[in-house]
Write a protein that holds these residues in place. Structure first.
Motif, PDB file in Angstrom:
ATOM      1  N   UNK A  44      -2.197  17.368  53.799  1.00 42.19           N
ATOM      2  CA  UNK A  44      -0.889  17.945  53.484  1.00 42.19           C
ATOM      3  C   UNK A  44      -0.022  16.966  52.704  1.00 42.19           C
ATOM      4  N   UNK A  46      -1.692  14.860  50.327  1.00 44.62           N
ATOM      5  CA  UNK A  46      -2.646  14.289  49.378  1.00 44.62           C
ATOM      6  C   UNK A  46      -1.984  14.187  48.019  1.00 44.62           C
ATOM      7  N   UNK A  48      -2.945  12.220  45.427  1.00 45.64           N
ATOM      8  CA  UNK A  48      -3.814  11.868  44.317  1.00 45.64           C
ATOM      9  C   UNK A  48      -3.648  10.419  43.880  1.00 45.64           C
TER      10      UNK A  48
ATOM     11  N   UNK B  77       3.102  18.864  48.617  1.00 44.14           N
ATOM     12  CA  UNK B  77       1.824  19.095  47.954  1.00 44.14           C
ATOM     13  C   UNK B  77       1.548  20.590  47.921  1.00 44.14           C
ATOM     14  N   UNK B  78       0.524  20.934  47.183  1.00 36.31           N
ATOM     15  CA  UNK B  78       0.157  22.351  47.074  1.00 36.31           C
ATOM     16  C   UNK B  78      -0.170  22.930  48.452  1.00 36.31           C
ATOM     17  N   UNK B  81       3.079  23.406  50.255  1.00 32.44           N
ATOM     18  CA  UNK B  81       4.115  24.223  49.636  1.00 32.44           C
ATOM     19  C   UNK B  81       4.278  25.565  50.335  1.00 32.44           C
ATOM     20  N   UNK B 106      11.052  16.635  41.557  1.00 27.75           N
ATOM     21  CA  UNK B 106      10.278  16.932  40.350  1.00 27.75           C
ATOM     22  C   UNK B 106       8.827  16.493  40.442  1.00 27.75           C
ATOM     23  N   UNK B 111       4.115  13.040  39.010  1.00 26.35           N
ATOM     24  CA  UNK B 111       4.229  14.261  38.207  1.00 26.35           C
ATOM     25  C   UNK B 111       3.166  14.384  37.156  1.00 26.35           C
ATOM     26  N   UNK B 116      -2.498  17.719  42.794  1.00 27.10           N
ATOM     27  CA  UNK B 116      -2.300  18.412  44.066  1.00 27.10           C
ATOM     28  C   UNK B 116      -0.838  18.365  44.492  1.00 27.10           C
ATOM     29  N   UNK B 117       0.030  17.889  43.591  1.00 26.02           N
ATOM     30  CA  UNK B 117       1.432  17.711  43.951  1.00 26.02           C
ATOM     31  C   UNK B 117       2.268  18.821  43.327  1.00 26.02           C
ATOM     32  N   UNK B 118       3.141  19.404  44.124  1.00 22.73           N
ATOM     33  CA  UNK B 118       4.036  20.439  43.619  1.00 22.73           C
ATOM     34  C   UNK B 118       5.117  19.761  42.785  1.00 22.73           C
ATOM     35  N   UNK B 119       5.322  20.262  41.586  1.00 20.94           N
ATOM     36  CA  UNK B 119       6.274  19.593  40.691  1.00 20.94           C
ATOM     37  C   UNK B 119       7.683  20.091  40.964  1.00 20.94           C
ATOM     38  N   UNK B 123      10.438  25.050  43.040  1.00 17.36           N
ATOM     39  CA  UNK B 123       9.507  26.105  42.619  1.00 17.36           C
ATOM     40  C   UNK B 123       9.215  27.071  43.763  1.00 17.36           C
TER      41      UNK B 123
ATOM     42  N   UNK D 136      -9.758  25.192  47.087  1.00 16.31           N
ATOM     43  CA  UNK D 136      -9.506  24.421  45.864  1.00 16.31           C
ATOM     44  C   UNK D 136     -10.726  24.503  44.949  1.00 16.31           C
ATOM     45  N   UNK D 151      -1.860  27.927  41.911  1.00 22.26           N
ATOM     46  CA  UNK D 151      -2.443  27.875  43.243  1.00 22.26           C
ATOM     47  C   UNK D 151      -1.655  28.825  44.124  1.00 22.26           C
ATOM     48  N   UNK D 154       1.692  29.761  42.896  1.00 20.97           N
ATOM     49  CA  UNK D 154       2.581  28.704  42.422  1.00 20.97           C
ATOM     50  C   UNK D 154       2.024  28.216  41.089  1.00 20.97           C
ATOM     51  N   UNK D 157       3.546  23.653  36.293  1.00 18.01           N
ATOM     52  CA  UNK D 157       4.083  23.462  34.948  1.00 18.01           C
ATOM     53  C   UNK D 157       3.218  22.473  34.185  1.00 18.01           C
ATOM     54  N   UNK D 159       2.204  19.732  31.347  1.00 14.89           N
ATOM     55  CA  UNK D 159       2.877  18.631  30.672  1.00 14.89           C
ATOM     56  C   UNK D 159       2.184  18.402  29.351  1.00 14.89           C
ATOM     57  N   UNK D 165       8.094  18.471  29.438  1.00  7.94           N
ATOM     58  CA  UNK D 165       7.785  19.692  30.167  1.00  7.94           C
ATOM     59  C   UNK D 165       7.692  20.874  29.243  1.00  7.94           C
TER      60      UNK D 165
END
Lengths: 372, 163, 358, 166
Positions: A44, A46, A48, B77-78, B81, B106, B111, B116-119, B123, D136, D151, D154, D157, D159, D165
Motif C-alpha cells: 500500500x 509501494x 517504486x 499509491x494506486x 487510492x 502531486x 511523480x 504505482x504512485x497516484x499523482x 484525483x 497489475x 488503474x 484512475x 496523467x 508526463x 504535465x
C-alpha cells in the motif's frame, strides 16, 4: 469485510488502522478472539524506489533512500554511501567518518524512542509515547541545526557529508546526552516495569532463534531472541571497530527468551549503548574538511556489490549494480522490516487479537521500507 | 445535518445561527488518524508535546465516522487510492480534506517514474487545503489547519444557496 | 425527596394523581438532564486538560482564526457539542436500523436513571429509595444491553468485538462491585442511601471521620475492589478493551457519528459520575464533611459530595493516562480469580468483625 | 571458509552444475537453474557450509540483450562466511525451483522478485504479487516496462519530456 466460513471469521486489520504503523493490511482469520492465521498484504506504500534508482544518477538516489526508512534516514543514507564507497574503492576522510557515526547513532536513538513509544501506544499507554516524542524532538533539533531538515536529511553524500558540524554542536550534543540519560529511568519507571505492561508482553510472541534466522529476522528482533549478531561488531563498516560498546541480547527476564518484552528491552538497552558510542566519538573527532574526499564525478567501475549495515531495524542491505554509466543498473534494498514482518504469521497464530498487535508493534516495522 | 442544510432564506437570525455553527465547526475540527508515509511522522510530531494540535481544538479519531478532517499524510499509491476514496465516503458530512506534503499533492519526488504512485490525491477526493513540503514541518501543517478553519468560518451552512 | 415534595405540592393544585406524577417527574428530570450535560461538558474539558498536563502539553487553548474558543479554551467542549449536534447522522446501509437508532438512548437511560437516586445532600436528592444502593447497581447494568445492541446493529466486526468484550466485562465486574457494596449495607443495616450516609457521621478512633472505608480493614479493602470494578464497569483504561483504540479502532462506537455518538460520550461521563457517587456515598461518607462536626450544613453537604465525586473522577482520569491496557483474558482473570474471592472473604471478615468488635 | 573454498566444495559435490565463469568476481558462483534446489539443500545442510541465513534475493534485468539474473546472497551465522549465487534465466520463460522451504524468508523474497520481474518459482506454495495489486499488468522492474495508463478508473496523467504535465 471478509467471508464467514463456519465458526471462523475473517477480520481485516488495515490498511487504515491506528496500530498497523502505516498502511499495512492484515487479513486475520479468527475464532472468537483467538487468531488462527494471518495473511499480511503489503504494497500500500509501494513507491517504486528501485525503479527511480535506475533512472537517476548515483547521488540522486540518496534522497530516495531517506524516504524508504523515514524514521532512520541517516542510517538509510549511511548504508547506501558505505556500499557506494566500497564499490568505487574510495574512503572518506576521518572527520566525515566520525560525523556519520554520530549522526547515525543519534538517529538510532530517535528511531528507537519512537519505536518504544509507539509500542507503549499499542499496549494502550499513551503518556510514555509523548514523553519519548518530546525527547526525540531535541534530537531532531540537532539535525535541523546541522543540515536544515527535521526528518529527511539527505545528509550523507558519497565521500562526504552535505554540511560540516556547526561550531557548538559538540556542546549541544553533550548537553542533550546529559539530559537524556536520566530520562531512560523515567521511561522504565513509567512503562517498562509497569505490571500490566509486563503481563501484556512477557511470554507473548516468542520467536525462537532458529526460526528468527530462517526468516532472516535481524537487528534488535534477532538479538531479542538471544543471538548475538550486530553488523557493527561482526562485519564492522566505517569506523565502528574503534568504539567500545556492548551488544545487548534478550535474556528472557520476565518470560521466555525471544518474547515481546525482550525485543522491547533490547531496544531500550541499545539506546544506552548508542549514547556511549556518541560520547566516545565526540571525544575523538578530528578537525578537517568534510568536502575533501568527495569525488568530482561519480562513475563507479563496472561491477556489483552487496553491503549490509546495521540500521535501527536490523541488517539494511544494498545491492548495487553498475555498468559504468552515470546511473545505476539496479539498486536493491534488502529491508530488515520486510523480513521481520514475514514471520508474523508463524509467531502470532494461536494468540489473541490484542497480542497480534502487540507482536506487530514489537517487530518495529516501517512500511516505507517494507514496500519501498 | 441534512435536514436543515441550505433550507433558509438569508436573514438576521439565520446569519447569526450560521455564524455560531461556523464557529463550532471551525473550532473543533477533529482529524482522522490517517498516516500513510513519512508525513505521518510529522503529523504525529505536530500532535505531540511540542506543537500540540489540541491547542486549536484538534482531536484525533481513528474511526472515519467521527472525524471532520482527513489529513492525507503521505504518498497515495494506486493500491491505496481506492481505499482513500472509500474512507472519504465513510466520513460524515461536513468533511474536509487536507493534502499534506508534496506526495499527496502531486506525487512529489515520485511523480516521474512512480508507476504505482497516484499523482495527487485530488484525483480521487476533493481537497480543501494543500500543504507543501517534503515533509511539511509541523508549523506548516498547523498553518494549513488554521487556513482550513478560516475557510470553514466563511461557510454559511443554513442559508439557501442561490441556484 | 424532591419528587415527593413536588408531588405533594402539585396535588394541592390538581387532584389527578397521574398528571401530578408526570408533572413532578418532568420537572425533577430537567435539572438531572442539565446536570448530565454539564457534567459531560466539564468532564471532557477537564479530561483534555488533565491529559495534556500529564503529557507535557497544554491542551485546548481556544486558539484559531477569528472567533475562538475563549481563554484557556473553556468553550472548547461547547463547540464540540454544537458541532456534533449538526453533523451528519450516518447509518450504514447494512445496519439494523431500528436497533442502531435505539442503542444510544438505552445506554443514556441507564446512566440517567442512576443519577436520580444520588444523594447530593441531606435534602437534595431526586428520589430517596429505600433500596437506593440496589437500585443504582440495577439500572447501571441496563447500559450493557445498549452496548450489545449498538455492536450488533452496526454490522461491523469491530463493533461486534467491542460489544462482546463489553458484555463479558461489565457483567463480570458487576459481581465484585456488588459483593463489595454489600459491606456498607452489612455495617449500616440499610440500603437507603440517606440512612447509609447518616450512619457514617461522627468519628472513629477520635480523629478520622467515621466513614465506612476507615471503619475496619475489610471495608478499606472493599472500597478499592469496588472502585476498580467501577472503573471496569465504565469501560475506562486500563479496562477499556471494548473500545481499545489501538486494537478495535473505536470498538462498539465505530459506526456511530454525530449526535448519536455524542450521546455515548454523555453516558460514559454520566456513568463515571454515578459510580463515583455510589463509591462516595457507600464508602466515603457521602455528604459528610471530612472534618467531623464542622461544615455540616446541607449546602456544605452538596459541596462535599460533589467534591468527592470530582476527586474520584480525577483518579479515573489519572488511571487512564498512566496505565497500559489489559488483555481480555487477563481482565477476566483479575475479576474471577482475584477480586471475587477477595470480595467474598471480605464479607466473611466484616461479619466476624461485627460480631467481635462492633 | 573463503569464497574460493566454498566454490571448490560446491564443484566437488555437483560437478558441471557449478559453472566456470571468469567474468564473475571472486565472491560469486554461477549455478545451473535446474539444479538450484539440490545445491541449496546441500549448502544449507552440509555442516561445513551450513548457510542458515538467506540475506537477499536480487533480480536483475541486464538490458535488452542480456539475460534475467537472480542473485542469492547467503550467509552462515555459524561459520560467519558468505557467498553469492548467480542464476541466469531465459528472458521469455524465466523459471527456477523455489527454495522457500529451506529458508522461510525465501517465500517473500521470491514473491517480490516474481512481482517485479516475472520470474516463476516452481514449487512455491503461494506465488502471488506482493507489492503491486493482484490485477497489475506487466513486470515493473524489467527495462522494457511501460506504466499502465489507468488503474480501476484512475487515469494516470502522462508526463511529456520538457512540456511537463499533459
Amino acid at each position: 469485510m471478509g467471508v464467514v466460513q463456519g465458526d471462523q471469521m475473517v477480520l481485516n486489520i488495515g490498511p487504515q488502522h491506528p496500530s498497523t504503523h502505516g498502511v499495512l493490511r492484515l487479513e486475520v482469520t479468527t475464532d472468537g478472539e483467538i487468531v488462527s492465521k494471518i495473511t499480511p498484504h503489503l504494497g500500500y506504500l509501494h513507491r517504486c524506489f528501485e525503479k527511480h534508482a535506475e533512472n537517476v544518477t548515483y547521488e540522486q538516489v540518496i534522497p530516495f533512500t531517506d524516504r524508504c526508512d523515514y524514521l532512520a534516514s541517516m542510517n538509510s543514507n549511511f548504508g547506501y554511501v558505505v556500499a557506494m564507497e566500497e564499490l568505487m574503492g574510495i574512503e572518506s576522510c576521518e572527520r566525515v567518518q566520525y560525523i556519520r557515526v554520530i549522526m547515525a547513532e543519534l538517529n538510532r536513538i530517535a528511531s528507537h524512542l519512537l519505536a518504544l513509544g509507539v509500542y507503549g501506544l499499542d499496549i494502550g499507554a499513551f503518556t510514555p509515547f509523548l514523553y519519548m516524542l518530546r525527547d526525540r524532538e531535541r534530537i531532531l533539533d540537532m539535525f535541523e541545526y546541522t543540515c536544515g531538515a527535521r526528518l529527511l536529511y539527505n545528509y550523507m553524500w558519497i565521500g562526504g557529508v552535505s554540511h560540516d558540524l556547526p561550531k557548538d554542536f559538540e556542546k549541544i550534543c553533550i548537553e542533550f546526552l546529559d539530559y537524556f540519560e536520566p530520562q531512560i529511568d523515567e521511561y522504565n519507571n513509567l512503562l517498562t516495569y509497569n505490571k500490566i505492561f509486563i503481563e501484556r508482553t512477557a511470554d507473548v510472541g516468542v520467536i525462537p532463534a532458529d526460526v528468527a534466522i530462517s526468516y532472516g529476522v535481524s537487528g534488535p528482533n534477532l538479538r531479542g531472541s538471544g543471538v548475538k549478531w550486530d553488523v557493527r561488531k561482526d562485519e564492522p563498516y566505517s569506523i565502528y571497530d574503534r568504539f567500545e560498546f556492548d551488544v545487548p541480547t534478550g535474556t528472557g527476564e520476565f518470560g521466555t527468551l525471544g518474547d515481546c518484552f525482550d525485543r522491547y528491552w533490547v531496544r531500550m538497552l541499545e539506546v544506552t549503548e548508542s549514547v556511549k558510542i556518541i560520547r566516545q566519538a565526540l571525544k575523538d573527532i578530528p578537525q578537517g574538511d568534510v568536502f575533501e574526499t568527495m569525488p568530482k564525478k561519480i562513475r563507479p567501475p563496472v561491477g556489483s556489490i552487496y553491503r549490509r549495515t546495521e540500521s535501527p531495524r536490523g541488517d539494511l542491505g544494498y545491492y548495487i549494480v553498475s555498468d559504468g554509466k552515470p546511473s545505476p543498473t539496479r539498486v536493491k534494498m534488502r529491508s530488515p522490516a520486510f523480513t521481520a514482518l514475514s514471520c508474523l504469521d508463524e509467531v502470532s497464530s494461536g494468540w489473541m487479537i490484542s497480542d497480534v498487535l502487540a507482536i506487530l508493534g514489537s517487530l518495529d516495522i516501517v512500511l516505507g521500507e517494507i514496500d519501498r | 445535518m441534512g435536514v436543515l442544510e441550505n433550507k433558509f432564506q438569508d436573514n438576521v437570525v439565520v446569519a447569526s445561527l450560521d455564524k455560531i455553527l461556523g464557529w463550532a465547526r471551525s473550532t473543533s475540527p477533529w482529524y482522522f488518524q490517517f498516516g500513510l508515509a513519512c508525513c505521518a511522522i510529522e503529523m504525529m510530531a505536530s500532535a505531540a508535546s511540542r506543537h500540540d494540535l489540541e491547542r486549536i481544538g484538534m482531536m484525533p479519531r481513528s474511526s472515519p465516522r467521527q472525524a471532520d478532517v482527513m489529513i492525507v499524510a503521505g504518498t497515495v499509491t494506486m493500491k491505496m487510492a481506492l481505499r482513500v476514496k472509500k474512507l472519504y465516503e465513510q466520513m460524515a458530512d461536513p468533511k474536509y480534506v487536507i493534502s499534506m506534503g508534496s506526495c499527496a499533492t502531486s506525487g512529489g519526488p515520485y511523480w516521474q517514474h512512480g508507476y504505482h504512485v497516484l499523482k495527487g490525491v485530488d484525483l480521487v477526493v476533493p481537497v480543501d487545503v494543500y500543504v507543501p513540503g517534503c515533509p511539511p514541518r509541523p508549523e506548516a501543517l498547523i498553518e494549513g489547519l488554521l487556513k482550513l478553519q478560516e475557510k470553514i468560518q466563511t461557510e454559511r451552512p443554513l442559508t439557501r444557496k442561490l441556484a | 425527596m424532591t419528587v415527593d415534595y413536588l408531588i405533594e405540592w402539585f396535588s394541592g393544585l390538581i387532584n389527578i394523581p397521574v398528571i401530578t406524577f408526570l408533572l413532578a417527574v418532568t420537572i425533577a428530570g430537567i435539572p438531572l438532564f442539565v446536570l448530565m450535560a454539564l457534567n459531560a461538558t466539564i468532564a471532557v474539558y477537564v479530561e483534555r486538560k488533565v491529559s495534556a498536563f500529564m503529557m507535557d502539553r497544554i491542551g485546548p487553548m481556544g486558539q484559531g482564526p477569528g472567533l475562538h474558543a475563549g481563554k484557556w479554551g473553556i468553550l472548547q467542549t461547547i463547540a464540540d457539542a454544537v458541532k456534533l449536534l449538526i453533523k451528519e447522522d450516518t447509518i450504514p446501509a447494512s445496519a439494523d436500523k431500528l436497533l442502531f437508532k435505539m442503542a444510544p438512548f438505552i445506554i443514556f437511560i441507564g446512566a440517567f436513571l442512576g443519577i436520580a437516586a444520588l444523594p447530593f445532600s441531606s435534602v437534595i436528592q431526586v428520589v430517596d429509595f429505600n433500596v437506593g444502593v440496589f437500585y443504582i447497581i440495577a439500572v447501571g447494568s441496563v447500559g450493557v444491553i445498549g452496548i450489545v445492541m449498538a455492536g450488533w446493529a452496526s454490522n461491523n466486526k469491530w463493533s461486534l468485538y467491542g460489544a462482546m468484550r463489553s458484555a463479558a466485562q461489565i457483567i463480570s465486574y458487576e459481581i465484585p462491585a456488588g459483593l463489595s457494596i454489600i459491606i456498607p449495607i452489612m455495617m449500616s443495616g440499610t440500603m437507603n442511601l440517606q440512612s447509609l450516609i447518616e450512619f457514617q457521621s461522627g468519628t472513629v478512633w477520635g480523629i478520622l471521620p467515621n466513614w465506612i472505608i476507615f471503619n475496619n480493614p475489610f471495608s478499606f479493602l472493599a472500597f478499592f475492589i469496588f472502585f476498580i470494578s467501577a472503573v471496569a464497569e465504565t469501560n475506562r483504561t486500563p479496562f477499556d478493551i471494548p473500545e481499545a483504540e489501538s486494537e478495535l479502532v473505536a470498538g462498539w462506537m465505530t459506526e456511530y457519528s454525530g449526535f448519536r455518538w455524542a450521546v455515548f460520550f454523555l453516558s460514559e461521563y454520566a456513568n463515571m459520575f454515578v459510580v463515583s457517587g455510589l463509591a462516595a456515598a457507600g464508602f466515603l461518607g457521602g455528604w459528610q464533611s471530612p472534618i467531623p462536626g464542622l461544615f455540616n450544613s446541607p449546602i456544605w453537604g452538596l459541596f462535599w459530595f460533589t467534591g468527592k465525586i470530582i476527586f474520584l473522577i480525577f483518579v479515573m482520569m489519572w488511571f487512564r493516562w498512566t496505565f497500559p491496557r489489559l488483555r481480555v483474558d487477563q481482565l477476566m482473570h483479575v475479576c474471577w480469580k482475584v477480586f471475587i474471592p477477595i470480595a467474598m472473604l471480605n464479607i466473611f471478615g466484616v461479619g466476624i468483625w461485627k460480631l467481635i468488635i462492633g | 571458509m573463503t569464497s574460493i573454498e566454498i566454490k571448490e566444495a560446491l564443484k566437488n559435490q555437483f560437478g558441471k552444475s557449478v559453472m566456470e565463469n571468469d567474468e564473475l568476481p571472486e565472491n560469486q558462483v554461477e549455478v545451473k537453474g535446474e539444479e538450484w534446489l539440490d545445491i541449496a539443500t546441500f549448502m544449507k545442510n552440509d555442516p561445513k557450509l551450513s548457510f542458515d541465513q538467506l540475506e537477499c534475493i536480487t533480480g536483475i534485468d541486464t538490458g535488452e540483450e542480456g539475460p534475467l539474473q537472480s542473485h542469492y546472497n547467503l550467509h552462515s551465522m555459524e561459520h560467519r562466511h558468505k557467498i553469492e549465487i548467480v542464476i541466469n534465466h531465459d528472458k521469455n520463460e524465466p523459471k527456477v525451483p523455489s527454495i522457500e522451504k529451506l529458508w522461510r524468508i525465501g517465500d517473500w523474497f521470491e514473491r517480490e522478485t516474481y512481482d517485479m520481474f516475472g520470474i516463476e518459482y516452481i514449487g512455491h506454495r503461494d506465488l502471488r504479487r506482493i507489492l503491486c495489486p493482484d490485477d497489475w499488468e506487466g513486470w515493473p522492474l524489467r527495462k522494457d516496462y511501460e506504466p499502465q495508463e489507468s488503474f480501476h478508473g484512475i487515469v494516470v496523467p502522462k508526463i511529456k519530456e520538457e512540456e511537463g504535465w499533459e
